[in-house]
Design an enzyme around this catalytic site. Structure first.
Site: not given
Ligand code: NAD
Ligand code: TYD
Length: 340
Positions: A124-126, A149, A153
């Site tokens: 992630t960019d975070e 988090y 990562k």
């Molecule tokens: P999500 O929380 O929707 O899904 C995570 C999945 O991993 C779930 O199906 C969960 O059951 C599984 N999981 C968790 N712990 C586990 C373990 N110990 N063993 C096996 N499976 C396990 O997450 P997401 O939003 O789909 O993100 C997927 C990946 O992409 C993550 O690594 C996250 O850091 C990265 N990512 C997410 C975003 C975003 O905006 N959602 C952006 C950039 C990167």
């Molecule tokens: P989120 O979807 O949790 O993603 P991330 O924190 O990983 O970027 O949040 C996106 C943005 O929205 C973040 O700046 C926090 C804000 N946010 C709220 O203002 N209210 C909320 O209830 C949530 C979940 C997020």
């Protein structure tokens, strides 16, 4: 190709499993997922009977279980499995370190033992921390994570790098901006706002709502990872983003307008501790070196996403589960008068 996808029952992972079976129906896809609160096999109903698809319920931290999966023959692994929600990491950092750091190390050891041809870490960019009003994250930006988090990562990313430098493991790390689209669990901003607005509940906006995220439609993230698997140069990091920076309040107002709901639902609540101000990705490397281009503008992507949530209320009704209600009470209880 025998492709192992971990975390394939989550939001991005399930979109990716479906994408890969559509684009490469001859690949054998093994999906390993522990099915935490965020994993849902309903995301995969459209492909669950595909002859080249197998699901295994297992935890990436379980060395014996992972050894069994890898020993059956895997060419490439893409690791999506993670604890992914910043607010949960503030309440309970422990499981974030265990899955995102230790789980990654278990997968790296297995990839090394069975001489995989590629290990892709979905990051992630975070991990870069927070930007001020100007500048963008490049692959050279130092890692400065601010939440448990993003720190977990970053820990995983550093292990991936170390396995490449020390053992020559053929790895790539992808660092994407915020994703949105179908099957995102309604604890993250966009699906949370859609589901609360549809129920005429208060919409919790942290702080002044002026924090900025760079949004990418999930299918565009999937095409980028597909490209990295096939064309990524071993040892390289690729940032993924579509130049779609928006303030949170802009997102919330856009959703309200689309749904025809009043702005009076907006409730400014106590800010997230350590809240990163701004994320913004410079995608020059993946666009120029691998030829990746996103297909969806934010304006079309958000409309499609809202439509999907309107058409799939049963899917997100999981926010009525006791697990989610307990989390929401801890997360929002003292911030909002309303229950979510
Ligand atoms: P999500 O929380 O929707 O899904 C995570 C999945 O991993 C779930 O199906 C969960 O059951 C599984 N999981 C968790 N712990 C586990 C373990 N110990 N063993 C096996 N499976 C396990 O997450 P997401 O939003 O789909 O993100 C997927 C990946 O992409 C993550 O690594 C996250 O850091 C990265 N990512 C997410 C975003 C975003 O905006 N959602 C952006 C950039 C990167
Ligand atoms: P989120 O979807 O949790 O993603 P991330 O924190 O990983 O970027 O949040 C996106 C943005 O929205 C973040 O700046 C926090 C804000 N946010 C709220 O203002 N209210 C909320 O209830 C949530 C979940 C997020």
């Amino acid at each position: 190709m025998k492709l192992l996808i971990t975390g394939g029952a989550g939001f991005i992972g399930s979109n990716f499993v479906t994408h890969m079976l559509q684009q490469h129906p001859e690949y054998q896809i093994i999906n390993v997922d522990a099915l935490t609160y965020a994993g849902n096999l309903k995301n995969l109903e459209s492909i669950e009977n595909h002859p080249n698809y197998t699901f295994i319920k297992a935890d990436i931290r379980d060395v014996t279980a992972m050894d069994e999966v890898f020993s059956k023959g895997v060419d490439v692994v893409v690791n999506f499995a993670a604890e992914s929600h910043v607010d949960r990491s503030i309440l309970e950092p422990d499981v974030f370190v265990k899955t995102n750091v230790l789980g990654t190390q278990v997968l790296l050891d297995a990839a090394k033992k069975y001489s995989l041809t590629k290990y892709v870490q979905v990051s992630t960019d975070e991990v870069y921390g927070s930007l001020d009003v100007s500048g963008l994250f490049t692959e050279e930006t130092p890692l400065m994570p601010n939440s448990p988090y993003s720190a977990s990562k970053a820990g995983g990313d550093l292990l991936v790098r170390a396995y490449h430098e020390t053992f020559g493991l053929p790895v790539n790390i992808t660092r994407c901006s915020n994703n949105y689209g179908p099957y995102q669990f309604p604890e993250k901003l966009i699906p949370l706002i859609i589901s609360c607005a549809l129920a005429d509940q208060s919409l919790p906006v942290y702080g002044d709502g002026l924090n900025i995220r760079d949004w990418l439609y999930v299918e565009d993230h999937c095409t980028a990872i597909d490209l990295v698997i096939h064309e990524g140069v071993n040892g390289e990091v690729y940032n993924i983003g579509g130049n779609n920076e928006r303030t949170n309040i802009h997102i919330v107002k856009t959703i309200l307008q689309e749904l025809g709901k009043p702005e009076s639902l907006i409730s400014y609540v106590q800010d997230r501790p350590g809240h990163d101000l701004r994320y913004g990705i410079d995608p020059t490397k993946i666009t120029t070196e691998l030829g990746w281009k996103p297909k969806h503008s934010f304006e079309t992507g958000i409309k499609e996403t809202i439509k999907w949530y309107l058409d799939n209320k049963d899917w997100w009704a999981r926010n009525q589960s006791s697990e989610y209600q307990n989390y929401a009470a801890r997360q929002y209880g003292s911030r909002l008068g309303d229950s979510l």
